[in-house]
Design a protein around this motif. Structure first.
Motif, mmCIF file in Angstrom:
data_model
loop_
_atom_site.group_PDB
_atom_site.id
_atom_site.type_symbol
_atom_site.label_atom_id
_atom_site.label_comp_id
_atom_site.label_asym_id
_atom_site.label_seq_id
_atom_site.Cartn_x
_atom_site.Cartn_y
_atom_site.Cartn_z
ATOM 1 N N SER A 34 -16.909 -31.498 11.741
ATOM 2 C CA SER A 34 -17.267 -32.353 12.863
ATOM 3 C C SER A 34 -16.561 -31.858 14.115
ATOM 4 N N HIS A 35 -17.321 -31.710 15.205
ATOM 5 C CA HIS A 35 -16.748 -31.349 16.501
ATOM 6 C C HIS A 35 -16.552 -32.633 17.304
ATOM 7 N N VAL A 36 -15.313 -32.964 17.612
ATOM 8 C CA VAL A 36 -15.001 -34.182 18.346
ATOM 9 C C VAL A 36 -14.575 -33.796 19.753
ATOM 10 N N HIS A 37 -15.423 -34.056 20.736
ATOM 11 C CA HIS A 37 -15.115 -33.719 22.114
ATOM 12 C C HIS A 37 -14.208 -34.783 22.735
ATOM 13 N N SER A 38 -13.647 -34.435 23.888
ATOM 14 C CA SER A 38 -12.659 -35.313 24.508
ATOM 15 C C SER A 38 -13.250 -36.640 24.955
ATOM 16 N N SER A 39 -14.563 -36.737 25.054
ATOM 17 C CA SER A 39 -15.205 -38.000 25.398
ATOM 18 C C SER A 39 -15.483 -38.857 24.170
ATOM 19 N N ASP A 40 -15.207 -38.325 22.983
ATOM 20 C CA ASP A 40 -15.517 -39.014 21.730
ATOM 21 C C ASP A 40 -14.269 -39.641 21.120
ATOM 22 N N PRO A 41 -14.412 -40.740 20.389
ATOM 23 C CA PRO A 41 -13.277 -41.255 19.624
ATOM 24 C C PRO A 41 -12.969 -40.337 18.447
ATOM 25 N N VAL A 42 -11.700 -40.225 18.093
ATOM 26 C CA VAL A 42 -11.302 -39.407 16.949
ATOM 27 C C VAL A 42 -11.477 -40.230 15.677
ATOM 28 N N PRO A 43 -12.309 -39.773 14.743
ATOM 29 C CA PRO A 43 -12.511 -40.544 13.512
ATOM 30 C C PRO A 43 -11.252 -40.515 12.647
ATOM 31 N N VAL A 44 -11.030 -41.566 11.902
ATOM 32 C CA VAL A 44 -9.837 -41.628 11.057
ATOM 33 C C VAL A 44 -10.138 -41.213 9.620
ATOM 34 N N GLU A 45 -11.405 -40.939 9.298
ATOM 35 C CA GLU A 45 -11.791 -40.675 7.916
ATOM 36 C C GLU A 45 -11.723 -39.215 7.529
ATOM 37 N N GLY A 46 -11.298 -38.323 8.442
ATOM 38 C CA GLY A 46 -11.257 -36.906 8.134
ATOM 39 C C GLY A 46 -10.176 -36.556 7.126
ATOM 40 N N ASP A 47 -10.317 -35.373 6.528
ATOM 41 C CA ASP A 47 -9.309 -34.876 5.587
ATOM 42 C C ASP A 47 -8.358 -33.890 6.247
ATOM 43 N N VAL A 48 -8.875 -33.062 7.157
ATOM 44 C CA VAL A 48 -8.027 -32.113 7.871
ATOM 45 C C VAL A 48 -8.487 -32.041 9.319
ATOM 46 N N TYR A 49 -7.523 -32.074 10.235
ATOM 47 C CA TYR A 49 -7.788 -32.066 11.672
ATOM 48 C C TYR A 49 -7.219 -30.782 12.260
ATOM 49 N N LEU A 50 -8.014 -30.101 13.074
ATOM 50 C CA LEU A 50 -7.624 -28.831 13.673
ATOM 51 C C LEU A 50 -7.581 -28.969 15.186
ATOM 52 N N LEU A 51 -6.482 -28.513 15.791
ATOM 53 C CA LEU A 51 -6.340 -28.472 17.245
ATOM 54 C C LEU A 51 -6.003 -27.048 17.647
ATOM 55 N N GLY A 52 -6.553 -26.603 18.784
ATOM 56 C CA GLY A 52 -6.353 -25.239 19.220
ATOM 57 C C GLY A 52 -5.513 -25.130 20.477
ATOM 58 N N GLY A 53 -5.614 -23.967 21.126
ATOM 59 C CA GLY A 53 -4.850 -23.689 22.323
ATOM 60 C C GLY A 53 -5.601 -24.060 23.582
ATOM 61 N N GLY A 54 -4.879 -24.169 24.679
ATOM 62 C CA GLY A 54 -5.506 -24.523 25.944
ATOM 63 C C GLY A 54 -4.567 -24.284 27.109
ATOM 64 N N GLU A 55 -5.109 -24.291 28.304
ATOM 65 C CA GLU A 55 -4.304 -24.150 29.512
ATOM 66 C C GLU A 55 -3.555 -25.449 29.806
ATOM 67 N N ASP A 56 -2.666 -25.389 30.829
ATOM 68 C CA ASP A 56 -1.766 -26.515 31.078
ATOM 69 C C ASP A 56 -2.503 -27.817 31.375
ATOM 70 N N ARG A 57 -3.481 -27.780 32.288
ATOM 71 C CA ARG A 57 -4.165 -29.019 32.674
ATOM 72 C C ARG A 57 -5.003 -29.600 31.535
ATOM 73 N N PRO A 58 -5.823 -28.795 30.835
ATOM 74 C CA PRO A 58 -6.525 -29.346 29.682
ATOM 75 C C PRO A 58 -5.580 -29.865 28.602
ATOM 76 N N GLN A 59 -4.423 -29.213 28.449
ATOM 77 C CA GLN A 59 -3.439 -29.670 27.476
ATOM 78 C C GLN A 59 -2.962 -31.081 27.810
ATOM 79 N N ILE A 60 -2.658 -31.318 29.071
ATOM 80 C CA ILE A 60 -2.200 -32.640 29.492
ATOM 81 C C ILE A 60 -3.280 -33.686 29.251
ATOM 82 N N LEU A 61 -4.515 -33.359 29.611
ATOM 83 C CA LEU A 61 -5.617 -34.289 29.415
ATOM 84 C C LEU A 61 -5.820 -34.592 27.934
ATOM 85 N N ALA A 62 -5.737 -33.548 27.103
ATOM 86 C CA ALA A 62 -5.908 -33.747 25.660
ATOM 87 C C ALA A 62 -4.832 -34.670 25.107
#
Length: 236
Positions: free
Chosen positions: A44-72
């Motif tokens: 499942s691809h969960v974009h920043s406008s979407d709620p994060v589901p709690v039913e997942g088994d493994v969650y992956l987060l990647g890299g980003g620049e400073d401003r997107p990092q703060i927003l995330a």
């Protein structure tokens, strides 16, 4: 996986903010190595406008620049879904900017401390120099997974608190502090390794799978293992 589902549910968090270095590869390799063992998967691809589901088994987060990092970080904190998923036993693998923001605090581009998501007992700030280049580290023996390789490109320096442990010990490169690389706490793993990390390190991918499903059958060496050995040979 939960008792009510036979499918491994992989949640890729905020690809619109945290995917600077091809981090989708982590989701694809995790899915492939699970399916080679007969484990069904869904991504499942969960974009920043979407709620994060709690039913997942493994969650992956990647890299980003400073401003997107703060927003995330702000959106993950206000949403609360990732923290609730961890509380119910989900596994997390977070890379670079994602690694920093799942901690207790991290630094902005002026090194002002900002609150993190609070699922890993680390504090990150900015070092005097930027860490750029190949990195090699040995995963701590209690986790298994062997020697890992990747590419780091960050100015972060990370301190590990008493509730967490180092993921690995650096052989080449900077990582957290010239001595350790990444951190873990329960089923939550963080690392500075790009490459992406899981395509370059089948042992690390299998470690994530073991945290999700328990013991797994070994696989015959294939292109992933060959890539791993090639990258190690190039820098050792």
């Amino acid at each position: 996986m939960s008792d009510t589902s036979s499918t491994l549910r992989i949640v890729w968090i905020y690809p619109d903010l945290l995917s600077t270095y091809g981090d989708q590869g982590n989701a694809l390799i995790l899915s492939r190595r699970a399916r080679l063992r007969g484990i069904d998967t869904e991504i499942s691809h969960v974009h920043s406008s979407d709620p994060v589901p709690v039913e997942g088994d493994v969650y992956l987060l990647g890299g980003g620049e400073d401003r997107p990092q703060i927003l995330a970080a702000e959106r993950l904190r206000s949403d609360g879904g990732l923290k609730r998923a961890v509380e119910r036993g989900a596994t997390v693998l977070a890379v670079c900017a994602g690694y920093q923001i799942i901690g207790e605090s991290y630094g902005d581009d002026d090194d002002n401390p900002l609150p993190g998501v609070g699922i890993l007992d680390i504090h990150s700030g900015r070092g005097e120099t930027r860490a750029v280049g190949e990195i090699v580290a040995d995963i701590v023996p209690e986790l298994g997974g062997g020697r890992i390789t990747g590419f780091e490109n960050h100015q972060g320096r990370t301190t590990i608190g008493p509730s967490a442990r180092p993921l690995s010990r650096t052989v080449i490169g900077i990582g957290n502090d010239n001595q350790t690389e990444g951190a873990y706490q329960g089923h939550v793993l963080g690392t500075y390794l790009h490459g992406p990390a899981l395509p370059r390190n089948p042992g690390l991918a299998d470690l994530v799978l073991r945290l999700c499903v328990g013991e797994i059958a070994p696989l015959q060496p294939s292109w992933g293992e060959k890539l791993h050995e090639e990258r190690l040979a190039a820098v050792m």
